[in-house]
Design a protein around this motif. Sequence first.
Motif, PDB file in Angstrom:
ATOM      1  N   UNK A  95     -17.314  -5.376  15.940  1.00 32.99           N
ATOM      2  CA  UNK A  95     -17.720  -4.903  17.363  1.00 32.99           C
ATOM      3  C   UNK A  95     -19.073  -4.355  17.144  1.00 32.99           C
ATOM      4  N   UNK A  96     -19.482  -3.822  16.006  1.00 33.76           N
ATOM      5  CA  UNK A  96     -20.565  -3.103  15.864  1.00 33.76           C
ATOM      6  C   UNK A  96     -21.975  -4.294  15.778  1.00 33.76           C
ATOM      7  N   UNK A  97     -21.720  -5.369  15.599  1.00 34.52           N
ATOM      8  CA  UNK A  97     -22.358  -6.363  15.638  1.00 34.52           C
ATOM      9  C   UNK A  97     -23.592  -6.166  14.592  1.00 34.52           C
ATOM     10  N   UNK A  98     -23.096  -5.651  13.267  1.00 37.25           N
ATOM     11  CA  UNK A  98     -24.198  -5.411  12.311  1.00 37.25           C
ATOM     12  C   UNK A  98     -24.332  -6.618  11.369  1.00 37.25           C
ATOM     13  N   UNK A  99     -25.532  -6.961  11.135  1.00 40.03           N
ATOM     14  CA  UNK A  99     -25.726  -8.244  10.343  1.00 40.03           C
ATOM     15  C   UNK A  99     -25.176  -8.239   8.806  1.00 40.03           C
ATOM     16  N   UNK A 100     -24.680  -6.945   8.380  1.00 42.19           N
ATOM     17  CA  UNK A 100     -24.158  -7.127   7.020  1.00 42.19           C
ATOM     18  C   UNK A 100     -22.805  -6.245   6.990  1.00 42.19           C
ATOM     19  N   UNK A 101     -21.787  -6.474   6.459  1.00 39.49           N
ATOM     20  CA  UNK A 101     -20.394  -5.936   6.320  1.00 39.49           C
ATOM     21  C   UNK A 101     -20.013  -5.564   4.866  1.00 39.49           C
ATOM     22  N   UNK A 102     -19.806  -4.269   4.545  1.00 41.32           N
ATOM     23  CA  UNK A 102     -19.131  -3.820   3.248  1.00 41.32           C
ATOM     24  C   UNK A 102     -17.790  -3.576   3.482  1.00 41.32           C
ATOM     25  N   UNK A 103     -16.949  -4.312   2.751  1.00 42.35           N
ATOM     26  CA  UNK A 103     -15.376  -3.812   2.972  1.00 42.35           C
ATOM     27  C   UNK A 103     -15.058  -3.441   1.472  1.00 42.35           C
ATOM     28  N   UNK A 104     -14.246  -2.407   1.305  1.00 43.72           N
ATOM     29  CA  UNK A 104     -13.559  -1.963  -0.027  1.00 43.72           C
ATOM     30  C   UNK A 104     -11.994  -2.380   0.258  1.00 43.72           C
ATOM     31  N   UNK A 105     -11.637  -3.185  -0.420  1.00 41.07           N
ATOM     32  CA  UNK A 105     -10.190  -3.618  -0.789  1.00 41.07           C
ATOM     33  C   UNK A 105      -9.741  -4.014   0.680  1.00 41.07           C
ATOM     34  N   UNK A 106     -10.239  -4.768   1.625  1.00 46.14           N
ATOM     35  CA  UNK A 106      -9.832  -5.002   3.068  1.00 46.14           C
ATOM     36  C   UNK A 106      -8.393  -5.413   3.151  1.00 46.14           C
ATOM     37  N   UNK A 107      -7.869  -6.142   1.906  1.00 47.77           N
ATOM     38  CA  UNK A 107      -6.606  -6.760   2.127  1.00 47.77           C
ATOM     39  C   UNK A 107      -5.764  -6.069   1.102  1.00 47.77           C
ATOM     40  N   UNK A 108      -5.598  -4.788   0.907  1.00 41.50           N
ATOM     41  CA  UNK A 108      -4.796  -4.308  -0.112  1.00 41.50           C
ATOM     42  C   UNK A 108      -3.678  -3.848   0.680  1.00 41.50           C
ATOM     43  N   UNK A 109      -2.683  -4.090   0.128  1.00 41.62           N
ATOM     44  CA  UNK A 109      -1.036  -3.870   0.305  1.00 41.62           C
ATOM     45  C   UNK A 109      -0.950  -4.834   1.476  1.00 41.62           C
ATOM     46  N   UNK A 110      -1.441  -5.902   1.701  1.00 40.81           N
ATOM     47  CA  UNK A 110      -0.984  -6.905   2.777  1.00 40.81           C
ATOM     48  C   UNK A 110      -0.462  -7.951   1.998  1.00 40.81           C
ATOM     49  N   UNK A 111       0.716  -8.607   2.816  1.00 38.83           N
ATOM     50  CA  UNK A 111       1.219  -9.957   2.241  1.00 38.83           C
ATOM     51  C   UNK A 111       0.246 -11.004   2.231  1.00 38.83           C
ATOM     52  N   UNK A 112       0.684 -11.990   1.360  1.00 37.88           N
ATOM     53  CA  UNK A 112      -0.330 -13.287   1.016  1.00 37.88           C
ATOM     54  C   UNK A 112      -0.956 -13.695   2.386  1.00 37.88           C
ATOM     55  N   UNK A 113      -0.169 -14.134   3.300  1.00 38.00           N
ATOM     56  CA  UNK A 113      -0.656 -14.776   4.600  1.00 38.00           C
ATOM     57  C   UNK A 113      -1.437 -13.655   5.232  1.00 38.00           C
ATOM     58  N   UNK A 114      -1.333 -12.488   5.298  1.00 40.11           N
ATOM     59  CA  UNK A 114      -2.436 -11.551   6.069  1.00 40.11           C
ATOM     60  C   UNK A 114      -3.684 -11.300   4.994  1.00 40.11           C
ATOM     61  N   UNK A 115      -3.387 -11.579   3.868  1.00 41.38           N
ATOM     62  CA  UNK A 115      -4.463 -11.713   2.912  1.00 41.38           C
ATOM     63  C   UNK A 115      -5.392 -12.646   3.336  1.00 41.38           C
TER      64      UNK A 115
END
Length: 253
Positions: A155-175
């Motif tokens: 939603x920020x509309x920023x041109x760059x994204x930095x994400x630290x472990x965004x899929x941690x603790x998620x099951x494979x489908x949600x990863x």
Amino acid sequence: MTELCVTNLSVVRDGASLVSNASFQLQPGELIVALGPNGAGKTSLLRAALALERRSNGTATIDGHDTSQLSPMARAESIAYLPQIRPLAWPNLVRDVVALGRFSHGAALGRLQATDRDAVEKALAACDLEHLADRRTDTLSGGEIARVHCARAFAAGAPLLVADEPVAALDPRHQFRIMELIADYVAGGGGALVVLHDISLAARYASRILWMKEGRIVADGSPADTLTAGRLESVYGVRARVSGLSVEIDGAA
């Protein structure tokens, strides 16, 4: 074109070297994955690059401007950041949490301009959250919460994204779901730097991999060029078989 440029960045804390002379560039059109064992310095590298952690040496710039000299709002307009720990202080509605991404544009809850509301609605749609927009976040599953955080960043509309472990603790489908969202963001003109622990996900989605060990970037290149059995043994200390971009871990080296 917005670019994050990190040059010879080092982080020393309490006499311990966490990051040593790290250099890389991130620009739109790239999905870079940082890989490395626990304690390799990945989080410290991201935080120091964004001036959220003090660096002891080196530079980090956004379009030539030192990140430490930019206001938090100016940084947020260029780079959306998803930290490793993303607590929600209270059970807000999903729509209101996503709207927090507009704060870098001067928006405030309950006083969104038309452009802010449009950005929030597009982020909700992109992350398949329209049917949950009026739900409280404390009623959501872990995978749904992860999508809410992604929507807030988008939603920020920023041109760059930095994400630290965004899929941690998620099951494979949600990863896969989260990584597809980030890949779509990049395909739409964004640039992303993502910390992962799943080597197969990195091989599937990354255009480049930053391999880190003991605070250093030991390799930087495409999965095809850098994902090898020898690299996995030297970085992770494991025996592995690599066929194309398929990885099978046999055990500790």
